[in-house]
Motif scaffolding. Sequence first.
Motif, PDB file in Angstrom:
ATOM      1  N   GLY A 301       0.812  -1.210   0.000  1.00 15.79           N
ATOM      2  CA  GLY A 301       0.000   0.000   0.000  1.00 15.79           C
ATOM      3  C   GLY A 301       0.841   1.253   0.000  1.00 15.79           C
ATOM      4  O   GLY A 301       0.313   2.357  -0.143  1.00 15.79           O
ATOM      5  N   TYR A 312      -5.242   4.927   7.411  1.00 18.56           N
ATOM      6  CA  TYR A 312      -5.874   3.730   6.864  1.00 18.56           C
ATOM      7  C   TYR A 312      -6.552   2.899   7.954  1.00 18.56           C
ATOM      8  O   TYR A 312      -7.624   2.340   7.737  1.00 18.56           O
ATOM      9  N   ARG A 317     -11.807   1.110   6.125  1.00 23.87           N
ATOM     10  CA  ARG A 317     -11.881   0.538   4.785  1.00 23.87           C
ATOM     11  C   ARG A 317     -11.292  -0.866   4.739  1.00 23.87           C
ATOM     12  O   ARG A 317     -11.210  -1.461   3.674  1.00 23.87           O
ATOM     13  N   GLU A 318     -10.845  -1.361   5.867  1.00 13.69           N
ATOM     14  CA  GLU A 318     -10.277  -2.697   5.977  1.00 13.69           C
ATOM     15  C   GLU A 318      -9.081  -2.886   5.050  1.00 13.69           C
ATOM     16  O   GLU A 318      -8.791  -3.977   4.591  1.00 13.69           O
ATOM     17  N   GLN A 319      -8.391  -1.792   4.755  1.00 11.47           N
ATOM     18  CA  GLN A 319      -7.165  -1.877   3.975  1.00 11.47           C
ATOM     19  C   GLN A 319      -5.951  -2.088   4.862  1.00 11.47           C
ATOM     20  O   GLN A 319      -4.879  -2.426   4.358  1.00 11.47           O
ATOM     21  N   CYS A 320      -6.114  -1.879   6.143  1.00  9.75           N
ATOM     22  CA  CYS A 320      -5.015  -2.109   7.081  1.00  9.75           C
ATOM     23  C   CYS A 320      -5.620  -2.360   8.457  1.00  9.75           C
ATOM     24  O   CYS A 320      -6.281  -1.477   9.017  1.00  9.75           O
ATOM     25  N   THR A 389      -6.751   6.042  -3.182  1.00 11.61           N
ATOM     26  CA  THR A 389      -6.687   4.579  -3.104  1.00 11.61           C
ATOM     27  C   THR A 389      -7.999   3.953  -2.669  1.00 11.61           C
ATOM     28  O   THR A 389      -8.147   2.744  -2.755  1.00 11.61           O
ATOM     29  N   GLY A 559      -7.893  -5.235   0.327  1.00 11.55           N
ATOM     30  CA  GLY A 559      -8.582  -3.958   0.184  1.00 11.55           C
ATOM     31  C   GLY A 559      -9.867  -3.900   0.970  1.00 11.55           C
ATOM     32  O   GLY A 559     -10.131  -4.736   1.835  1.00 11.55           O
ATOM     33  N   PRO A 560     -10.727  -2.901   0.702  1.00  6.18           N
ATOM     34  CA  PRO A 560     -11.985  -2.764   1.426  1.00  6.18           C
ATOM     35  C   PRO A 560     -12.903  -3.942   1.119  1.00  6.18           C
ATOM     36  O   PRO A 560     -13.325  -4.131  -0.015  1.00  6.18           O
TER      37      PRO A 560
END
Length: 578
Positions: A301, A312, A317-320, A389, A559-560
Amino acid sequence: MGATVKSSGGGGSGAEARAPFVSEFLGTFLLVFSFVCILLGGNLAWAPTAIGLAITALTYSCRETSGGVLNPAVALTLGSVGRLGWKTVAAYSLVQVLAGVSAGACAQLLFGSGWEHTEIELLGPRPDFGVWQVMTVETIYSAVICFVYVSTVSPRSRNPDTDRNQFYALAVGFAMIAATYGTLAISGACLNPAVTLALFFAGPSGFVGWTILYLISQVAGAFLAATLLRMLQPSEFGRGTPLSQGGGGATLSSRLISEFLGAYVLVLTFGLNVATASPATCFAVASALGCMVYSLQDVSGAHFNPAVTLGYVLSDREQCTPLDGLRYVAAQLTGGIFAALLTASIHIYGPFIGMPLDLRPNQGVYWLSACILEFLFTALLVYAMLSITAKAGPSKTIHKNHLGLAVGGCMLVGGAAIGFISGAPLNPAAVLGMMVANILCPAGFIAMPFWVCMMIGVSELLGGALAVILFKSRTNEAVMIRRDYWDVRTETRTYGTTIGSERSIGVTPGMSPDQLFDMLDRNHDGVLTRDEIAALAQRAPQSGTVRSVKVYPPMQVPGPAPPTGDLFDHLDTNHDGK
Protein backbone atom coordinates in the motif's frame (compact mmCIF):
# COMPACT_ATOMS: atom_id res chain seq x y z
CA MET A 1 6.80 -15.36 -15.07
CA GLY A 2 6.22 -11.80 -16.14
CA ALA A 3 6.47 -9.48 -19.02
CA THR A 4 9.89 -9.20 -20.53
CA VAL A 5 11.57 -6.07 -21.75
CA LYS A 6 11.76 -5.73 -25.50
CA SER A 7 14.81 -7.27 -27.11
CA SER A 8 15.89 -8.22 -30.55
CA GLY A 9 14.64 -11.76 -30.34
CA GLY A 10 15.55 -14.23 -33.00
CA GLY A 11 13.34 -13.38 -35.95
CA GLY A 12 12.28 -10.54 -38.13
CA SER A 13 14.19 -8.55 -40.68
CA GLY A 14 17.64 -7.16 -40.12
CA ALA A 15 16.21 -3.70 -39.45
CA GLU A 16 13.85 -5.12 -36.84
CA ALA A 17 16.67 -7.01 -35.16
CA ARG A 18 18.85 -3.88 -35.03
CA ALA A 19 16.08 -1.56 -33.83
CA PRO A 20 16.42 -2.23 -30.07
CA PHE A 21 20.17 -1.63 -30.15
CA VAL A 22 19.85 1.52 -32.22
CA SER A 23 17.22 2.73 -29.74
CA GLU A 24 19.47 1.99 -26.77
CA PHE A 25 22.45 3.72 -28.41
CA LEU A 26 20.51 6.87 -29.23
CA GLY A 27 18.75 7.01 -25.87
CA THR A 28 21.94 6.45 -23.85
CA PHE A 29 23.91 8.90 -26.00
CA LEU A 30 21.36 11.66 -25.45
CA LEU A 31 21.14 10.89 -21.73
CA VAL A 32 24.90 10.93 -21.11
CA PHE A 33 25.47 13.95 -23.34
CA SER A 34 22.75 15.85 -21.47
CA PHE A 35 24.25 14.78 -18.12
CA VAL A 36 27.73 16.04 -19.02
CA CYS A 37 26.48 19.30 -20.50
CA ILE A 38 24.29 20.01 -17.47
CA LEU A 39 27.20 19.46 -15.10
CA LEU A 40 29.53 21.59 -17.15
CA GLY A 41 26.89 24.31 -17.21
CA GLY A 42 27.43 24.65 -13.47
CA ASN A 43 23.78 25.08 -12.48
CA LEU A 44 23.84 22.24 -9.97
CA ALA A 45 20.63 23.32 -8.25
CA TRP A 46 18.60 22.31 -11.31
CA ALA A 47 20.89 19.56 -12.63
CA PRO A 48 19.08 16.64 -10.94
CA THR A 49 15.69 17.86 -12.16
CA ALA A 50 16.94 18.24 -15.72
CA ILE A 51 18.57 14.81 -15.70
CA GLY A 52 15.43 13.21 -14.24
CA LEU A 53 13.19 14.79 -16.86
CA ALA A 54 15.59 13.72 -19.59
CA ILE A 55 15.47 10.10 -18.51
CA THR A 56 11.67 10.27 -18.25
CA ALA A 57 11.33 11.51 -21.81
CA LEU A 58 13.87 9.01 -23.17
CA THR A 59 12.32 6.06 -21.33
CA TYR A 60 8.91 6.90 -22.76
CA SER A 61 10.46 7.31 -26.21
CA CYS A 62 12.42 4.06 -26.20
CA ARG A 63 10.05 1.80 -24.28
CA GLU A 64 8.26 0.20 -27.21
CA THR A 65 11.45 -0.42 -29.18
CA SER A 66 14.01 -1.56 -26.63
CA GLY A 67 12.47 -1.14 -23.20
CA GLY A 68 14.22 2.17 -22.54
CA VAL A 69 16.90 0.56 -20.34
CA LEU A 70 19.65 3.15 -21.01
CA ASN A 71 21.82 1.89 -18.15
CA PRO A 72 24.06 -1.21 -17.97
CA ALA A 73 23.22 -1.56 -14.27
CA VAL A 74 19.51 -1.77 -15.09
CA ALA A 75 20.30 -4.33 -17.80
CA LEU A 76 22.16 -6.42 -15.21
CA THR A 77 19.15 -6.30 -12.90
CA LEU A 78 16.85 -7.37 -15.73
CA GLY A 79 19.16 -10.27 -16.49
CA SER A 80 19.35 -11.27 -12.84
CA VAL A 81 15.58 -11.54 -12.53
CA GLY A 82 15.08 -13.26 -15.87
CA ARG A 83 13.56 -10.39 -17.83
CA LEU A 84 16.41 -10.31 -20.35
CA GLY A 85 18.63 -13.08 -21.65
CA TRP A 86 22.26 -12.73 -20.71
CA LYS A 87 23.31 -12.37 -24.35
CA THR A 88 20.93 -9.45 -24.70
CA VAL A 89 22.22 -8.01 -21.41
CA ALA A 90 25.78 -8.15 -22.74
CA ALA A 91 24.77 -6.61 -26.08
CA TYR A 92 22.74 -3.84 -24.44
CA SER A 93 25.55 -3.04 -22.00
CA LEU A 94 28.13 -2.86 -24.78
CA VAL A 95 25.92 -0.57 -26.86
CA GLN A 96 25.19 1.66 -23.87
CA VAL A 97 28.86 1.97 -22.93
CA LEU A 98 29.79 2.84 -26.52
CA ALA A 99 27.02 5.43 -26.58
CA GLY A 100 28.22 6.93 -23.29
CA VAL A 101 31.85 7.13 -24.40
CA SER A 102 30.76 8.69 -27.70
CA ALA A 103 28.69 11.26 -25.83
CA GLY A 104 31.63 12.13 -23.59
CA ALA A 105 33.93 12.51 -26.59
CA CYS A 106 31.43 14.79 -28.34
CA ALA A 107 31.11 16.93 -25.23
CA GLN A 108 34.89 17.22 -25.01
CA LEU A 109 35.14 18.31 -28.64
CA LEU A 110 32.35 20.84 -28.28
CA PHE A 111 33.46 22.35 -24.98
CA GLY A 112 37.18 22.16 -25.68
CA SER A 113 39.19 23.98 -23.02
CA GLY A 114 36.04 24.62 -21.04
CA TRP A 115 35.99 20.94 -20.16
CA GLU A 116 39.63 20.84 -19.07
CA HIS A 117 39.45 23.92 -16.88
CA THR A 118 36.14 23.25 -15.20
CA GLU A 119 36.24 23.45 -11.42
CA ILE A 120 33.74 20.60 -11.11
CA GLU A 121 35.21 17.18 -10.34
CA LEU A 122 33.46 14.96 -12.85
CA LEU A 123 34.66 11.66 -11.36
CA GLY A 124 35.67 11.14 -7.76
CA PRO A 125 34.52 12.17 -4.28
CA ARG A 126 33.53 15.72 -3.52
CA PRO A 127 35.53 17.72 -0.94
CA ASP A 128 35.78 16.14 2.55
CA PHE A 129 34.28 12.82 1.46
CA GLY A 130 36.15 9.58 0.85
CA VAL A 131 35.95 6.11 -0.59
CA TRP A 132 33.33 4.51 1.63
CA GLN A 133 30.90 7.44 1.41
CA VAL A 134 31.12 7.44 -2.39
CA MET A 135 30.70 3.69 -2.72
CA THR A 136 27.84 3.57 -0.23
CA VAL A 137 25.68 6.23 -1.85
CA GLU A 138 26.44 5.02 -5.38
CA THR A 139 25.43 1.48 -4.40
CA ILE A 140 22.24 2.45 -2.60
CA TYR A 141 20.90 4.86 -5.17
CA SER A 142 21.94 2.71 -8.14
CA ALA A 143 19.87 -0.01 -6.47
CA VAL A 144 16.93 2.40 -6.09
CA ILE A 145 17.01 3.33 -9.79
CA CYS A 146 17.27 -0.31 -10.93
CA PHE A 147 14.57 -1.45 -8.51
CA VAL A 148 12.14 1.25 -9.57
CA TYR A 149 12.67 0.47 -13.25
CA VAL A 150 12.17 -3.28 -12.90
CA SER A 151 9.23 -2.86 -10.49
CA THR A 152 7.29 -0.54 -12.76
CA VAL A 153 8.27 -1.47 -16.33
CA SER A 154 8.80 -5.20 -16.36
CA PRO A 155 6.36 -7.23 -14.20
CA ARG A 156 3.16 -8.51 -15.76
CA SER A 157 1.27 -7.65 -12.57
CA ARG A 158 2.15 -3.98 -13.07
CA ASN A 159 2.12 -3.93 -16.87
CA PRO A 160 -0.31 -6.49 -18.32
CA ASP A 161 -0.44 -6.35 -22.10
CA THR A 162 -4.12 -5.37 -22.08
CA ASP A 163 -3.85 -2.73 -19.35
CA ARG A 164 -0.40 -1.17 -19.24
CA ASN A 165 0.43 1.47 -16.70
CA GLN A 166 1.59 4.83 -17.96
CA PHE A 167 3.62 5.89 -14.94
CA TYR A 168 6.72 3.73 -15.49
CA ALA A 169 8.93 6.43 -17.01
CA LEU A 170 7.66 9.01 -14.53
CA ALA A 171 8.67 6.68 -11.70
CA VAL A 172 12.14 6.18 -13.17
CA GLY A 173 12.52 9.94 -13.60
CA PHE A 174 11.49 10.51 -9.98
CA ALA A 175 14.05 7.92 -8.87
CA MET A 176 16.79 9.69 -10.84
CA ILE A 177 15.86 13.08 -9.37
CA ALA A 178 15.92 11.76 -5.80
CA ALA A 179 19.15 9.82 -6.37
CA THR A 180 20.94 12.74 -8.03
CA TYR A 181 20.00 15.24 -5.33
CA GLY A 182 21.05 12.71 -2.67
CA THR A 183 24.46 11.93 -4.15
CA LEU A 184 25.52 14.95 -6.22
CA ALA A 185 27.41 16.64 -3.37
CA ILE A 186 29.04 13.35 -2.31
CA SER A 187 29.94 11.29 -5.38
CA GLY A 188 28.87 13.42 -8.33
CA ALA A 189 25.82 11.21 -8.95
CA CYS A 190 27.16 9.04 -11.77
CA LEU A 191 24.77 6.13 -10.96
CA ASN A 192 25.26 4.62 -14.40
CA PRO A 193 28.29 2.68 -15.72
CA ALA A 194 27.86 4.36 -19.10
CA VAL A 195 28.26 7.77 -17.45
CA THR A 196 31.21 6.57 -15.37
CA LEU A 197 33.10 5.22 -18.38
CA ALA A 198 32.25 8.29 -20.43
CA LEU A 199 33.85 10.51 -17.80
CA PHE A 200 36.85 8.18 -17.51
CA PHE A 201 37.65 8.06 -21.22
CA ALA A 202 36.75 11.63 -22.13
CA GLY A 203 37.17 13.55 -18.89
CA PRO A 204 40.17 15.64 -17.83
CA SER A 205 41.41 13.20 -15.19
CA GLY A 206 41.25 9.53 -16.13
CA PHE A 207 41.99 8.05 -12.70
CA VAL A 208 41.38 4.34 -13.18
CA GLY A 209 41.06 3.63 -9.45
CA TRP A 210 37.97 5.76 -8.97
CA THR A 211 36.46 4.41 -12.15
CA ILE A 212 36.75 0.84 -10.87
CA LEU A 213 35.25 1.78 -7.50
CA TYR A 214 32.30 3.51 -9.16
CA LEU A 215 31.67 0.54 -11.44
CA ILE A 216 31.84 -1.92 -8.54
CA SER A 217 29.32 0.16 -6.59
CA GLN A 218 26.90 0.45 -9.50
CA VAL A 219 27.07 -3.26 -10.31
CA ALA A 220 26.54 -4.08 -6.64
CA GLY A 221 23.49 -1.82 -6.67
CA ALA A 222 22.11 -3.71 -9.67
CA PHE A 223 22.33 -7.07 -7.90
CA LEU A 224 20.94 -5.57 -4.69
CA ALA A 225 17.91 -4.38 -6.64
CA ALA A 226 17.39 -7.88 -8.06
CA THR A 227 17.52 -9.35 -4.54
CA LEU A 228 14.97 -6.83 -3.28
CA LEU A 229 12.65 -7.60 -6.18
CA ARG A 230 12.71 -11.32 -5.38
CA MET A 231 11.94 -10.57 -1.72
CA LEU A 232 9.14 -8.10 -2.37
CA GLN A 233 7.41 -9.60 -5.40
CA PRO A 234 7.66 -13.41 -5.03
CA SER A 235 4.69 -13.92 -7.37
CA GLU A 236 6.82 -12.67 -10.27
CA PHE A 237 9.04 -15.72 -9.73
CA GLY A 238 6.33 -18.34 -9.44
CA ARG A 239 5.76 -18.05 -5.69
CA GLY A 240 2.37 -16.90 -4.38
CA THR A 241 -0.60 -15.21 -6.03
CA PRO A 242 0.13 -12.47 -8.58
CA LEU A 243 -0.15 -8.97 -7.18
CA SER A 244 -2.51 -8.12 -10.01
CA GLN A 245 -5.07 -10.36 -8.37
CA GLY A 246 -5.60 -8.14 -5.38
CA GLY A 247 -2.20 -8.31 -3.76
CA GLY A 248 -2.52 -11.85 -2.46
CA GLY A 249 1.08 -12.52 -3.39
CA ALA A 250 2.37 -10.01 -0.83
CA THR A 251 3.22 -11.95 2.29
CA LEU A 252 3.50 -10.26 5.67
CA SER A 253 7.29 -10.30 5.45
CA SER A 254 7.16 -8.75 1.96
CA ARG A 255 4.86 -5.99 3.17
CA LEU A 256 7.03 -5.19 6.18
CA ILE A 257 10.19 -5.12 4.06
CA SER A 258 8.33 -2.83 1.65
CA GLU A 259 7.46 -0.39 4.43
CA PHE A 260 11.00 -0.54 5.83
CA LEU A 261 12.52 0.08 2.40
CA GLY A 262 10.19 2.94 1.52
CA ALA A 263 10.76 4.72 4.83
CA TYR A 264 14.51 4.10 4.57
CA VAL A 265 14.79 5.70 1.13
CA LEU A 266 12.62 8.67 2.15
CA VAL A 267 14.50 9.42 5.37
CA LEU A 268 17.92 8.84 3.79
CA THR A 269 17.08 11.23 0.95
CA PHE A 270 15.79 13.79 3.44
CA GLY A 271 18.85 13.43 5.66
CA LEU A 272 21.48 13.56 2.90
CA ASN A 273 19.91 16.66 1.39
CA VAL A 274 19.87 18.38 4.78
CA ALA A 275 23.44 17.23 5.52
CA THR A 276 24.76 18.60 2.21
CA ALA A 277 22.72 21.83 2.37
CA SER A 278 20.79 20.98 -0.78
CA PRO A 279 18.68 23.82 -2.18
CA ALA A 280 15.90 21.40 -3.16
CA THR A 281 15.36 19.09 -0.21
CA CYS A 282 11.57 19.15 -0.55
CA PHE A 283 11.69 18.27 -4.25
CA ALA A 284 14.18 15.44 -3.65
CA VAL A 285 12.00 13.92 -0.92
CA ALA A 286 8.86 14.37 -3.02
CA SER A 287 10.55 12.54 -5.89
CA ALA A 288 11.70 9.76 -3.58
CA LEU A 289 8.16 9.37 -2.27
CA GLY A 290 6.69 9.34 -5.77
CA CYS A 291 9.02 6.65 -7.15
CA MET A 292 8.70 4.40 -4.09
CA VAL A 293 4.91 4.68 -4.11
CA TYR A 294 4.81 3.69 -7.75
CA SER A 295 7.16 0.76 -7.06
CA LEU A 296 5.59 -0.64 -3.89
CA GLN A 297 1.92 0.37 -3.88
CA ASP A 298 0.87 -3.16 -4.84
CA VAL A 299 2.99 -4.77 -2.14
CA SER A 300 2.09 -2.98 1.09
CA GLY A 301 0.00 0.00 0.00
CA ALA A 302 3.11 2.23 0.12
CA HIS A 303 2.39 3.98 3.41
CA PHE A 304 6.02 4.63 4.52
CA ASN A 305 4.61 6.98 7.14
CA PRO A 306 2.99 6.24 10.54
CA ALA A 307 0.50 9.07 9.95
CA VAL A 308 -0.63 7.46 6.69
CA THR A 309 -0.91 4.06 8.35
CA LEU A 310 -2.99 5.58 11.14
CA GLY A 311 -5.26 7.10 8.50
CA TYR A 312 -5.87 3.73 6.86
CA VAL A 313 -6.51 2.01 10.19
CA LEU A 314 -9.06 4.66 11.26
CA SER A 315 -10.76 4.88 7.85
CA ASP A 316 -12.69 1.60 8.34
CA ARG A 317 -11.88 0.54 4.78
CA GLU A 318 -10.28 -2.70 5.98
CA GLN A 319 -7.17 -1.88 3.98
CA CYS A 320 -5.02 -2.11 7.08
CA THR A 321 -5.94 -3.88 10.30
CA PRO A 322 -4.84 -2.40 13.64
CA LEU A 323 -2.35 -5.25 14.14
CA ASP A 324 -0.86 -4.79 10.68
CA GLY A 325 -0.82 -1.05 11.34
CA LEU A 326 1.37 -1.57 14.40
CA ARG A 327 3.68 -3.80 12.38
CA TYR A 328 3.86 -1.24 9.59
CA VAL A 329 4.72 1.56 12.01
CA ALA A 330 7.46 -0.53 13.60
CA ALA A 331 8.95 -1.24 10.15
CA GLN A 332 8.73 2.44 9.17
CA LEU A 333 10.39 3.69 12.36
CA THR A 334 13.12 1.07 12.03
CA GLY A 335 13.76 2.13 8.44
CA GLY A 336 13.97 5.76 9.55
CA ILE A 337 16.48 4.93 12.29
CA PHE A 338 18.73 2.91 9.97
CA ALA A 339 18.67 5.73 7.42
CA ALA A 340 19.53 8.21 10.16
CA LEU A 341 22.55 6.16 11.24
CA LEU A 342 23.98 6.28 7.72
CA THR A 343 23.12 9.97 7.38
CA ALA A 344 24.97 10.84 10.57
CA SER A 345 27.97 8.72 9.57
CA ILE A 346 28.27 10.65 6.30
CA HIS A 347 27.50 14.04 7.83
CA ILE A 348 30.32 13.94 10.38
CA TYR A 349 32.84 13.72 7.51
CA GLY A 350 31.16 16.29 5.29
CA PRO A 351 31.79 20.00 4.78
CA PHE A 352 28.81 21.02 6.96
CA ILE A 353 29.77 19.09 10.08
CA GLY A 354 29.06 22.08 12.28
CA MET A 355 25.48 22.32 11.06
CA PRO A 356 22.96 20.43 13.24
CA LEU A 357 20.54 18.08 11.50
CA ASP A 358 17.59 19.44 13.39
CA LEU A 359 14.13 20.61 12.42
CA ARG A 360 14.16 23.79 14.46
CA PRO A 361 12.11 26.65 13.00
CA ASN A 362 13.65 29.89 11.86
CA GLN A 363 14.35 32.55 14.41
CA GLY A 364 11.15 34.23 15.54
CA VAL A 365 8.89 31.26 14.73
CA TYR A 366 7.39 29.40 17.69
CA TRP A 367 7.33 25.62 18.05
CA LEU A 368 3.55 25.71 18.29
CA SER A 369 3.37 27.31 14.85
CA ALA A 370 5.63 24.60 13.44
CA CYS A 371 3.45 21.88 14.98
CA ILE A 372 0.25 23.39 13.61
CA LEU A 373 1.73 23.59 10.11
CA GLU A 374 2.97 19.99 10.29
CA PHE A 375 -0.52 18.98 11.44
CA LEU A 376 -2.23 20.67 8.48
CA PHE A 377 0.10 19.57 5.68
CA THR A 378 0.32 16.01 6.97
CA ALA A 379 -3.48 15.97 6.87
CA LEU A 380 -3.30 17.03 3.21
CA LEU A 381 -0.89 14.18 2.41
CA VAL A 382 -2.96 11.51 4.19
CA TYR A 383 -6.23 12.82 2.72
CA ALA A 384 -4.79 12.51 -0.79
CA MET A 385 -3.70 8.92 -0.14
CA LEU A 386 -7.10 7.93 1.23
CA SER A 387 -9.07 9.66 -1.50
CA ILE A 388 -7.11 8.14 -4.36
CA THR A 389 -6.69 4.58 -3.10
CA ALA A 390 -10.24 4.17 -1.80
CA LYS A 391 -11.65 3.99 -5.32
CA ALA A 392 -10.80 1.79 -8.25
CA GLY A 393 -12.36 1.62 -11.67
CA PRO A 394 -12.53 -1.34 -14.06
CA SER A 395 -8.81 -1.03 -14.76
CA LYS A 396 -6.35 -2.58 -12.35
CA THR A 397 -3.80 0.16 -12.99
CA ILE A 398 -5.71 3.31 -13.94
CA HIS A 399 -6.07 4.59 -10.38
CA LYS A 400 -2.38 4.00 -9.80
CA ASN A 401 -1.22 6.13 -12.71
CA HIS A 402 -1.55 9.30 -10.67
CA LEU A 403 -1.03 8.08 -7.09
CA GLY A 404 2.73 8.65 -6.86
CA LEU A 405 2.45 11.99 -8.64
CA ALA A 406 -0.34 13.14 -6.33
CA VAL A 407 1.28 12.21 -3.02
CA GLY A 408 4.68 13.40 -4.22
CA GLY A 409 3.00 16.68 -5.12
CA CYS A 410 1.58 16.94 -1.61
CA MET A 411 5.06 16.46 -0.19
CA LEU A 412 6.47 19.11 -2.53
CA VAL A 413 3.72 21.58 -1.60
CA GLY A 414 4.31 20.98 2.09
CA GLY A 415 8.07 21.35 1.75
CA ALA A 416 7.84 24.53 -0.27
CA ALA A 417 5.26 26.03 2.08
CA ILE A 418 6.70 25.20 5.49
CA GLY A 419 10.18 23.81 4.86
CA PHE A 420 11.78 27.03 6.09
CA ILE A 421 9.75 26.78 9.30
CA SER A 422 9.75 23.13 10.39
CA GLY A 423 11.75 21.30 7.74
CA ALA A 424 8.48 19.73 6.52
CA PRO A 425 9.21 16.06 7.25
CA LEU A 426 5.43 15.37 7.37
CA ASN A 427 6.38 11.93 8.66
CA PRO A 428 7.02 10.76 12.25
CA ALA A 429 9.57 8.24 10.95
CA ALA A 430 11.59 11.12 9.47
CA VAL A 431 11.29 13.11 12.70
CA LEU A 432 12.58 10.17 14.74
CA GLY A 433 15.34 9.55 12.23
CA MET A 434 16.54 13.14 12.30
CA MET A 435 16.51 13.10 16.09
CA VAL A 436 18.73 9.98 16.11
CA ALA A 437 21.05 11.47 13.50
CA ASN A 438 21.33 14.65 15.56
CA ILE A 439 22.32 12.74 18.67
CA LEU A 440 25.23 11.19 16.79
CA CYS A 441 26.47 14.55 15.50
CA PRO A 442 28.46 17.20 17.38
CA ALA A 443 26.26 19.27 19.70
CA GLY A 444 23.34 17.07 18.69
CA PHE A 445 22.02 16.70 22.24
CA ILE A 446 21.17 20.38 22.44
CA ALA A 447 20.20 20.95 18.81
CA MET A 448 16.72 19.40 18.92
CA PRO A 449 15.27 18.35 22.30
CA PHE A 450 13.36 15.09 22.54
CA TRP A 451 10.14 16.80 23.60
CA VAL A 452 10.20 18.88 20.44
CA CYS A 453 10.42 15.75 18.29
CA MET A 454 7.52 14.30 20.24
CA MET A 455 5.42 17.40 19.64
CA ILE A 456 6.06 17.39 15.89
CA GLY A 457 5.49 13.64 15.59
CA VAL A 458 2.22 13.78 17.55
CA SER A 459 1.09 16.74 15.43
CA GLU A 460 1.64 14.68 12.29
CA LEU A 461 -0.31 11.74 13.70
CA LEU A 462 -3.16 14.09 14.60
CA GLY A 463 -2.99 15.34 11.02
CA GLY A 464 -3.56 11.78 9.86
CA ALA A 465 -6.62 11.53 12.11
CA LEU A 466 -7.96 14.84 10.75
CA ALA A 467 -7.59 13.48 7.21
CA VAL A 468 -9.81 10.53 8.15
CA ILE A 469 -12.48 12.87 9.52
CA LEU A 470 -12.41 14.95 6.35
CA PHE A 471 -12.44 11.86 4.17
CA LYS A 472 -15.46 10.36 5.90
CA SER A 473 -17.35 13.64 6.04
CA ARG A 474 -17.32 14.10 2.27
CA THR A 475 -18.72 10.67 1.43
CA ASN A 476 -21.79 8.65 2.35
CA GLU A 477 -20.27 5.39 1.21
CA ALA A 478 -21.40 3.31 4.19
CA VAL A 479 -21.29 0.38 1.78
CA MET A 480 -18.42 0.48 -0.69
CA ILE A 481 -17.69 -2.39 -3.01
CA ARG A 482 -14.85 -2.10 -5.51
CA ARG A 483 -15.16 -3.75 -8.87
CA ASP A 484 -11.91 -5.66 -8.55
CA TYR A 485 -13.24 -7.30 -5.36
CA TRP A 486 -16.74 -7.89 -6.76
CA ASP A 487 -17.68 -11.57 -6.69
CA VAL A 488 -21.43 -12.22 -6.53
CA ARG A 489 -23.86 -15.07 -6.82
CA THR A 490 -27.59 -14.59 -7.24
CA GLU A 491 -30.55 -16.63 -6.16
CA THR A 492 -34.32 -16.20 -6.22
CA ARG A 493 -35.84 -15.26 -2.87
CA THR A 494 -39.39 -14.28 -1.97
CA TYR A 495 -40.13 -11.70 0.72
CA GLY A 496 -43.49 -10.91 2.31
CA THR A 497 -42.90 -7.32 1.31
CA THR A 498 -40.07 -6.90 -1.14
CA ILE A 499 -38.22 -4.19 -3.00
CA GLY A 500 -39.43 -5.40 -6.37
CA SER A 501 -39.37 -8.11 -8.99
CA GLU A 502 -36.61 -9.29 -11.22
CA ARG A 503 -37.97 -7.41 -14.20
CA SER A 504 -38.45 -4.14 -12.33
CA ILE A 505 -34.85 -3.98 -11.14
CA GLY A 506 -33.45 -5.30 -14.38
CA VAL A 507 -31.85 -8.45 -13.01
CA THR A 508 -32.14 -11.39 -15.36
CA PRO A 509 -31.16 -14.99 -14.64
CA GLY A 510 -28.32 -14.82 -17.14
CA MET A 511 -26.85 -11.54 -15.86
CA SER A 512 -23.13 -11.81 -15.11
CA PRO A 513 -21.53 -10.23 -12.03
CA ASP A 514 -19.94 -7.53 -14.22
CA GLN A 515 -23.27 -6.71 -15.86
CA LEU A 516 -24.94 -6.47 -12.47
CA PHE A 517 -22.16 -4.21 -11.23
CA ASP A 518 -22.48 -1.90 -14.25
CA MET A 519 -26.25 -1.67 -13.72
CA LEU A 520 -25.82 -0.64 -10.10
CA ASP A 521 -22.84 1.69 -10.68
CA ARG A 522 -24.83 4.66 -11.96
CA ASN A 523 -21.99 7.19 -12.01
CA HIS A 524 -19.48 4.69 -13.46
CA ASP A 525 -16.80 5.38 -10.90
CA GLY A 526 -16.04 1.72 -10.30
CA VAL A 527 -17.45 1.75 -6.74
CA LEU A 528 -20.87 0.81 -5.42
CA THR A 529 -22.27 2.91 -2.60
CA ARG A 530 -25.29 2.41 -0.39
CA ASP A 531 -27.19 5.14 -2.25
CA GLU A 532 -26.57 3.56 -5.63
CA ILE A 533 -27.85 0.17 -4.54
CA ALA A 534 -30.74 1.47 -2.44
CA ALA A 535 -31.95 3.70 -5.30
CA LEU A 536 -33.29 0.56 -6.99
CA ALA A 537 -35.83 0.10 -4.19
CA GLN A 538 -37.39 3.51 -4.76
CA ARG A 539 -38.70 2.60 -8.20
CA ALA A 540 -39.70 -0.99 -7.49
CA PRO A 541 -43.22 -2.30 -6.65
CA GLN A 542 -44.05 -3.37 -3.11
CA SER A 543 -44.46 -7.09 -3.68
CA GLY A 544 -43.18 -9.90 -5.82
CA THR A 545 -40.05 -11.95 -6.12
CA VAL A 546 -36.61 -10.37 -5.97
CA ARG A 547 -33.35 -11.97 -6.91
CA SER A 548 -31.24 -11.62 -3.80
CA VAL A 549 -27.64 -10.63 -4.37
CA LYS A 550 -25.10 -12.31 -2.15
CA VAL A 551 -21.53 -11.00 -2.04
CA TYR A 552 -18.61 -13.27 -1.29
CA PRO A 553 -15.25 -11.57 -0.86
CA PRO A 554 -12.35 -13.44 -2.53
CA MET A 555 -9.77 -15.04 -0.29
CA GLN A 556 -6.94 -12.88 1.07
CA VAL A 557 -8.14 -9.60 -0.37
CA PRO A 558 -6.28 -6.73 1.37
CA GLY A 559 -8.58 -3.96 0.18
CA PRO A 560 -11.98 -2.76 1.43
CA ALA A 561 -13.95 -5.98 1.87
CA PRO A 562 -17.56 -6.09 0.70
CA PRO A 563 -20.22 -7.19 3.17
CA THR A 564 -20.43 -10.97 3.38
CA GLY A 565 -23.82 -12.64 3.05
CA ASP A 566 -27.12 -11.32 1.80
CA LEU A 567 -26.72 -7.79 0.44
CA PHE A 568 -30.47 -7.17 0.80
CA ASP A 569 -30.36 -7.85 4.55
CA HIS A 570 -27.28 -5.66 4.83
CA LEU A 571 -29.07 -2.74 3.21
CA ASP A 572 -32.35 -3.36 5.05
CA THR A 573 -31.11 -1.73 8.24
CA ASN A 574 -34.53 -1.61 9.97
CA HIS A 575 -35.33 -5.20 8.93
CA ASP A 576 -38.79 -4.40 7.62
CA GLY A 577 -38.37 -6.28 4.39
CA LYS A 578 -38.31 -3.11 2.27
